[in-house]
Design an enzyme around this catalytic site. Structure first.
Site, PDB file in Angstrom:
ATOM      1  N   ASN A   9      41.522  43.297  39.540  1.00 31.23           N
ATOM      2  CA  ASN A   9      42.197  42.887  40.776  1.00 31.23           C
ATOM      3  C   ASN A   9      41.849  41.417  41.009  1.00 31.23           C
ATOM      4  O   ASN A   9      40.731  41.102  41.392  1.00 31.23           O
ATOM      5  CB  ASN A   9      41.690  43.777  41.923  1.00 31.23           C
ATOM      6  CG  ASN A   9      42.172  43.307  43.280  1.00 31.23           C
ATOM      7  OD1 ASN A   9      43.065  42.466  43.379  1.00 31.23           O
ATOM      8  ND2 ASN A   9      41.568  43.854  44.340  1.00 31.23           N
ATOM      9  N   LYS A  11      42.936  39.419  43.196  1.00 29.33           N
ATOM     10  CA  LYS A  11      42.983  38.998  44.611  1.00 29.33           C
ATOM     11  C   LYS A  11      43.775  37.691  44.719  1.00 29.33           C
ATOM     12  O   LYS A  11      44.745  37.513  43.988  1.00 29.33           O
ATOM     13  CB  LYS A  11      41.568  38.904  45.191  1.00 29.33           C
ATOM     14  CG  LYS A  11      40.797  40.209  44.922  1.00 29.33           C
ATOM     15  CD  LYS A  11      39.528  40.352  45.676  1.00 29.33           C
ATOM     16  CE  LYS A  11      38.868  41.686  45.327  1.00 29.33           C
ATOM     17  NZ  LYS A  11      37.653  41.934  46.048  1.00 29.33           N
ATOM     18  N   HIS A  94      43.994  48.755  49.396  1.00 32.70           N
ATOM     19  CA  HIS A  94      42.699  48.106  49.134  1.00 32.70           C
ATOM     20  C   HIS A  94      41.999  47.837  50.465  1.00 32.70           C
ATOM     21  O   HIS A  94      42.651  47.519  51.464  1.00 32.70           O
ATOM     22  CB  HIS A  94      42.916  46.804  48.352  1.00 32.70           C
ATOM     23  CG  HIS A  94      41.637  46.206  47.883  1.00 32.70           C
ATOM     24  ND1 HIS A  94      40.839  45.443  48.704  1.00 32.70           N
ATOM     25  CD2 HIS A  94      40.992  46.297  46.693  1.00 32.70           C
ATOM     26  CE1 HIS A  94      39.756  45.083  48.021  1.00 32.70           C
ATOM     27  NE2 HIS A  94      39.831  45.583  46.808  1.00 32.70           N
ATOM     28  N   GLU A  96      40.486  45.385  51.617  1.00 29.41           N
ATOM     29  CA  GLU A  96      40.789  44.078  52.242  1.00 29.41           C
ATOM     30  C   GLU A  96      42.138  44.129  52.951  1.00 29.41           C
ATOM     31  O   GLU A  96      42.327  43.488  53.983  1.00 29.41           O
ATOM     32  CB  GLU A  96      40.746  42.968  51.173  1.00 29.41           C
ATOM     33  CG  GLU A  96      39.308  42.669  50.768  1.00 29.41           C
ATOM     34  CD  GLU A  96      39.137  42.141  49.351  1.00 29.41           C
ATOM     35  OE1 GLU A  96      40.112  41.698  48.730  1.00 29.41           O
ATOM     36  OE2 GLU A  96      37.986  42.183  48.858  1.00 29.41           O
ATOM     37  N   GLU A 166      35.938  52.697  46.353  1.00 28.51           N
ATOM     38  CA  GLU A 166      35.279  51.396  46.485  1.00 28.51           C
ATOM     39  C   GLU A 166      34.500  51.350  47.798  1.00 28.51           C
ATOM     40  O   GLU A 166      35.083  51.140  48.860  1.00 28.51           O
ATOM     41  CB  GLU A 166      36.324  50.284  46.493  1.00 28.51           C
ATOM     42  CG  GLU A 166      37.135  50.204  45.228  1.00 28.51           C
ATOM     43  CD  GLU A 166      37.726  48.809  45.035  1.00 28.51           C
ATOM     44  OE1 GLU A 166      37.413  48.192  44.012  1.00 28.51           O
ATOM     45  OE2 GLU A 166      38.462  48.350  45.910  1.00 28.51           O
ATOM     46  N   GLY A 172      32.325  42.590  46.228  1.00 29.00           N
ATOM     47  CA  GLY A 172      32.080  41.153  46.254  1.00 29.00           C
ATOM     48  C   GLY A 172      30.695  40.786  46.764  1.00 29.00           C
ATOM     49  O   GLY A 172      30.417  39.627  47.050  1.00 29.00           O
ATOM     50  N   SER A 212      31.530  45.326  42.637  1.00 36.24           N
ATOM     51  CA  SER A 212      30.545  44.617  41.829  1.00 36.24           C
ATOM     52  C   SER A 212      30.322  45.240  40.444  1.00 36.24           C
ATOM     53  O   SER A 212      29.195  45.306  39.964  1.00 36.24           O
ATOM     54  CB  SER A 212      29.224  44.484  42.600  1.00 36.24           C
ATOM     55  OG  SER A 212      29.441  43.757  43.805  1.00 36.24           O
TER      56      SER A 212
HETATM   57  P1  PGA Z   1      34.364  43.065  43.138  1.00 35.66           P
HETATM   58  O1  PGA Z   1      35.746  43.573  43.821  1.00 35.66           O
HETATM   59  O2  PGA Z   1      34.369  43.606  41.720  1.00 35.66           O
HETATM   60  O3  PGA Z   1      34.452  41.561  43.175  1.00 35.66           O
HETATM   61  O4  PGA Z   1      33.256  43.607  43.939  1.00 35.66           O
HETATM   62  C1  PGA Z   1      36.241  44.865  43.605  1.00 35.66           C
HETATM   63  C2  PGA Z   1      37.526  45.074  44.356  1.00 35.66           C
HETATM   64  O5  PGA Z   1      37.651  44.604  45.493  1.00 35.66           O
HETATM   65  O6  PGA Z   1      38.473  45.724  43.846  1.00 35.66           O
END
Ligand code: PGA
Length: 248
Positions: A9, A11, A94, A96, A166, A172, A212
């Site tokens: 992803n 983003k 997601h 976010e 997640e 992140g 992560s």
């Molecule tokens: P990250 O993000 O691997 O940077 O923690 C995962 C995601 O938001 O899908």
């Protein structure tokens, strides 16, 4: 047999030129039959990604879509337009999007229905906040998100869906859930699908862990019983993504 699925992803990173440069660099390494590999660039870069990856096994996914076909929805993109440019996968709900763009369990459900109608492979994201984990209500939160996402989804469509667990506190932040924590929640998700449909359907659905994920933790996560893949943010923007895909 659940085929592992690893999706990047991106983003809000990589416009057209960076997409072209990056994918030309990694596409040989990402073509790997044992794992279904997906990259999800921003909307404007999707066509370029489809074009570069057309002779590989790597699929291209969008990070979101609207559930209507057309209309007065300024700034939105429907699934039909994604299909038209050769996108095969779509991330839905997601955290976010839920947190910053008011995405709700209802819109997740509408998008899931539409993606299935169009033959897109949906990756439906669920997960608890740090506060919810500290209150120890993660089971309730996540299983409820799953139930609402799957409302009115018929049994024959369930194995065309991937669920990504997640935990929001691990996205992140560099904090990964322990293998046991991740597997426990993925197990609850599997049980929930089993309860809504049948044990067989619960056993067949693919569940990713995300938060992560890095080259040095992916093999342990992937060795857990209920984890069939990863949704990767930061580490999917680097050449390391090849090591993630080839975790075995
Ligand atoms: P990250 O993000 O691997 O940077 O923690 C995962 C995601 O938001 O899908």
């Amino acid at each position: 047999m659940r085929k592992p699925i690893i999706a990047g992803n991106w983003k809000m990173n990589y416009g057209i030129q960076k997409t072209i440069d990056f994918l030309n660099d990694v596409k040989g390494g990402l073509s790997y039959d044992e794992v279904e590999v997906v990259v999800c660039p921003p909307y404007v870069s999707l066509s370029s990604a489809v074009n570069i990856l057309k002779d590989t096994t790597v699929k291209v996914g969008a990070q979101n879509m609207h559930w209507e076909t057309s209309g007065a929805y300024t700034g939105e993109i429907p699934g039909e337009m994604l299909k038209e440019i050769g996108v095969e996968v779509v991330i839905i709900g997601h955290s976010e999007r839920r947190e910053y763009f008011n995405e709700t369990d209802d819109t997740v459900n509408l998008k899931l229905k539409k993606a299935l109608n169009l033959g897109l492979l949906p990756i439906v994201c669920v997960g608890e906040t740090l506060d919810e984990r500290e209150k120890n209500i993660q089971k309730e939160v996540v299983t409820n998100q799953v139930k609402l996402a799957f409302e009115e989804i018929s049994p024959e469509n369930v194995d065309r869906v991937v669920i990504a667990y997640e935990p929001i506190w691990a996205i992140g932040t560099g904090k990964t859930a322990s293998n046991e924590q991740a597997d426990e929640v993925c197990g609850w998700i599997r049980e929930t699908i089993g309860g809504l449909y049948s044990n067989e359907i619960g056993n067949n659905i693919r569940i990713q862990y995300g938060g992560s994920v890095k080259p040095d933790n992916i093999s342990d996560l992937m060795s857990m019983e209920n984890i069939d893949g990863a949704l990767v943010g930061g580490a999917s923007l680097k050449k390391d993504f090849i090591d993630l895909v080839k975790y075995k």
